[in-house]
Design an enzyme around this catalytic site. Sequence first.
Site, PDB file in Angstrom:
ATOM      1  N   CYS A 115       0.974  -1.284   0.091  1.00 52.65           N
ATOM      2  CA  CYS A 115       0.254  -0.121  -0.056  1.00 52.65           C
ATOM      3  C   CYS A 115       1.176   1.101  -0.588  1.00 52.65           C
ATOM      4  CB  CYS A 115      -1.058  -0.001   1.557  1.00 52.65           C
ATOM      5  SG  CYS A 115      -1.932  -0.717   1.209  1.00 52.65           S
ATOM      6  N   HIS A 256      -3.189   7.603   2.442  1.00 53.44           N
ATOM      7  CA  HIS A 256      -3.718   5.631   2.124  1.00 53.44           C
ATOM      8  C   HIS A 256      -5.204   5.888   2.639  1.00 53.44           C
ATOM      9  CE1 HIS A 256      -3.809   1.926   1.038  1.00 53.44           C
ATOM     10  NE2 HIS A 256      -3.855   1.197   2.308  1.00 53.44           N
ATOM     11  N   ASN A 286     -10.293  -0.492   0.159  1.00 55.12           N
ATOM     12  CA  ASN A 286      -8.337  -0.109  -0.354  1.00 55.12           C
ATOM     13  C   ASN A 286      -8.416  -0.857  -1.310  1.00 55.12           C
ATOM     14  OD1 ASN A 286      -5.931  -0.047  -0.267  1.00 55.12           O
ATOM     15  ND2 ASN A 286      -6.430  -1.236   2.227  1.00 55.12           N
TER      16      ASN A 286
HETATM   17  N1  ACO Z   1     -17.730  -8.715   8.462  1.00 60.36           N
HETATM   18  C1  ACO Z   1     -18.721  -8.945  10.674  1.00 60.36           C
HETATM   19  N2  ACO Z   1     -17.896  -9.076  11.582  1.00 60.36           N
HETATM   20  C2  ACO Z   1     -16.186  -9.285  11.151  1.00 60.36           C
HETATM   21  C3  ACO Z   1     -15.831  -9.116   9.778  1.00 60.36           C
HETATM   22  C4  ACO Z   1     -17.562  -8.798   8.772  1.00 60.36           C
HETATM   23  N3  ACO Z   1     -16.828  -8.714   7.335  1.00 60.36           N
HETATM   24  N4  ACO Z   1     -14.361  -9.423   9.993  1.00 60.36           N
HETATM   25  C5  ACO Z   1     -14.407  -9.221  11.044  1.00 60.36           C
HETATM   26  N5  ACO Z   1     -15.514  -9.407  11.767  1.00 60.36           N
HETATM   27  C6  ACO Z   1     -15.198  -9.816  13.252  1.00 60.36           C
HETATM   28  C7  ACO Z   1     -13.888 -10.248  13.457  1.00 60.36           C
HETATM   29  O1  ACO Z   1     -14.023 -11.860  13.822  1.00 60.36           O
HETATM   30  C8  ACO Z   1     -14.196 -10.129  15.115  1.00 60.36           C
HETATM   31  O2  ACO Z   1     -15.329 -10.922  16.013  1.00 60.36           O
HETATM   32  P1  ACO Z   1     -15.304 -12.124  16.848  1.00 60.36           P
HETATM   33  O3  ACO Z   1     -14.326 -10.589  17.725  1.00 60.36           O
HETATM   34  O4  ACO Z   1     -16.174 -12.624  17.691  1.00 60.36           O
HETATM   35  O5  ACO Z   1     -13.600 -12.493  16.671  1.00 60.36           O
HETATM   36  C9  ACO Z   1     -14.998  -8.807  15.091  1.00 60.36           C
HETATM   37  O6  ACO Z   1     -15.009  -8.589  14.435  1.00 60.36           O
HETATM   38  C10 ACO Z   1     -14.099  -7.677  16.067  1.00 60.36           C
HETATM   39  O7  ACO Z   1     -13.038  -7.995  15.379  1.00 60.36           O
HETATM   40  P2  ACO Z   1     -11.243  -7.270  14.742  1.00 60.36           P
HETATM   41  O8  ACO Z   1     -10.472  -7.528  13.772  1.00 60.36           O
HETATM   42  O9  ACO Z   1     -11.320  -6.206  16.334  1.00 60.36           O
HETATM   43  O10 ACO Z   1     -12.040  -5.446  14.420  1.00 60.36           O
HETATM   44  P3  ACO Z   1     -11.542  -4.383  14.188  1.00 60.36           P
HETATM   45  O11 ACO Z   1     -12.631  -3.259  14.781  1.00 60.36           O
HETATM   46  O12 ACO Z   1     -10.439  -3.967  14.566  1.00 60.36           O
HETATM   47  O13 ACO Z   1     -11.554  -4.312  12.484  1.00 60.36           O
HETATM   48  C11 ACO Z   1     -10.381  -4.236  10.255  1.00 60.36           C
HETATM   49  C12 ACO Z   1     -10.700  -5.029  11.546  1.00 60.36           C
HETATM   50  C13 ACO Z   1     -11.617  -3.367  10.283  1.00 60.36           C
HETATM   51  C14 ACO Z   1      -9.698  -5.307   9.303  1.00 60.36           C
HETATM   52  C15 ACO Z   1      -9.078  -3.435  10.270  1.00 60.36           C
HETATM   53  O14 ACO Z   1      -8.618  -4.347  11.915  1.00 60.36           O
HETATM   54  C16 ACO Z   1      -8.399  -2.806  10.258  1.00 60.36           C
HETATM   55  O15 ACO Z   1      -8.586  -1.710   9.378  1.00 60.36           O
HETATM   56  N6  ACO Z   1      -6.690  -3.197  10.012  1.00 60.36           N
HETATM   57  C17 ACO Z   1      -5.812  -2.069   9.354  1.00 60.36           C
HETATM   58  C18 ACO Z   1      -6.171  -3.038   7.740  1.00 60.36           C
HETATM   59  C19 ACO Z   1      -5.134  -1.732   7.170  1.00 60.36           C
HETATM   60  O16 ACO Z   1      -4.655  -1.008   7.436  1.00 60.36           O
HETATM   61  N7  ACO Z   1      -4.736  -2.081   5.833  1.00 60.36           N
HETATM   62  C20 ACO Z   1      -2.963  -1.626   5.431  1.00 60.36           C
HETATM   63  C21 ACO Z   1      -2.352  -1.802   4.751  1.00 60.36           C
HETATM   64  S1  ACO Z   1      -3.320  -3.387   3.264  1.00 60.36           S
HETATM   65  C22 ACO Z   1      -2.285  -3.489   2.364  1.00 60.36           C
HETATM   66  O17 ACO Z   1      -0.848  -3.697   3.090  1.00 60.36           O
HETATM   67  C23 ACO Z   1      -2.553  -4.592   1.379  1.00 60.36           C
END
Ligand code: ACO
Length: 336
Positions: A115, A256, A286
């Site tokens: 990214c 980003h 993204n």
């Molecule tokens: N729908 C419903 N529930 C979901 C989904 C979904 N699509 N995805 C995850 N969940 C659930 C999880 O399983 C978890 O359930 P559990 O508590 O029963 O285990 C719950 O939601 C919470 O999951 P978290 O991972 O804690 O959710 P969070 O608030 O952190 O959001 C997210 C997840 C959106 C992926 C976030 O962590 C994020 O944006 N991370 C960073 C991504 C990023 O910055 N990438 C940059 C680089 S990308 C690259 O280089 C290719």
Amino acid sequence: MAHQNVYIVSNSSYVPKGVMTNQDFEKMVDTSDQWIHSRTGIRERRIAAEDESTSDMGTNAALKALKAAKKRADDIDLILVATLSPDFIFPSTACIIQEKIGASKSAAMDIQAACSGFLYGLSVAKAYIQSGTYNNILLISSEKLSAIIDYEDRNTCVLFGDGAAAQVISNEGPGLLVGEVLLGADGSQSELLCMQGGGSRNPASIETVKQRLHYLKMTDGQAVFKTAIKKMAEAGSRIMQKANLTSDDIAFFVPHQANLRIIEVLAKKFNVPMERVVTTLQKYGNTSASTIGIALDELLQRKVLKEDDKLLLLAFGSGFTWGSAFLTFKKEDQHD
Ligand code: ACO
């Protein structure tokens, strides 16, 4: 020899026609529009056609950028393609695009910084132009992430989309004058966001396919989230210090586009109100290396930039990699 100035003289983007909404995902995995929108800000993303490759999208963006810069393909000295979803492991997507646009006089290479690819590419282009090695560089970011997404994994499939952007970068303006560009990397947590199959460590086999190793995996979204904020906050502070700028100097913040919550935290840290933060992830998700170029295109289309407006760019991605840059809008070429 005095350093050459470096300008982004044109910036274009291309997104495929196919739209995939959050509601579409509700029919595929255990998720909801409410979850996706509240946790990420994303409403929909673009998905390339089956026969539309990363090089096809990159070519579309590149041809638009050449036209906008009033340059011919033969004017280009070097093509750089930032992508983590190349047409093939080799040859480079840059070589494929070179042939498609007919840039017969250019060198060509890919840049793999996930990214952060656009900012890594910008720093390479800047160094070549500043040193006088090349005068015109075509920087392309293109991603067909739908080709490497596991549509059974709700943790990742809702986050990503396809799209491309391209810039003609030259030693003569007007355009966006490229200021400081700073890069960083930390490979110690590379397994948190990666694709493990298909390379030399796990060559493609029936086993790697069965284990779904040819898909992008994010094993700990929260750790990536926290590191993204930390590293982009540090990168932003460092570049402001180096360029001797304060929050008041930032006309627009172009980050980003991974998660709206990450962007909001950074906007608050740098004291930039959200109306001066460019966000496109609501429509495109993204698109990895392409996000900043697509967001820049959207900002330039609005025609709101005034002479000397400064843009802060920040990126973070797999690797981990990160970067920051300052651009200044110039209606006239600046001679030293
Ligand atoms: N729908 C419903 N529930 C979901 C989904 C979904 N699509 N995805 C995850 N969940 C659930 C999880 O399983 C978890 O359930 P559990 O508590 O029963 O285990 C719950 O939601 C919470 O999951 P978290 O991972 O804690 O959710 P969070 O608030 O952190 O959001 C997210 C997840 C959106 C992926 C976030 O962590 C994020 O944006 N991370 C960073 C991504 C990023 O910055 N990438 C940059 C680089 S990308 C690259 O280089 C290719």
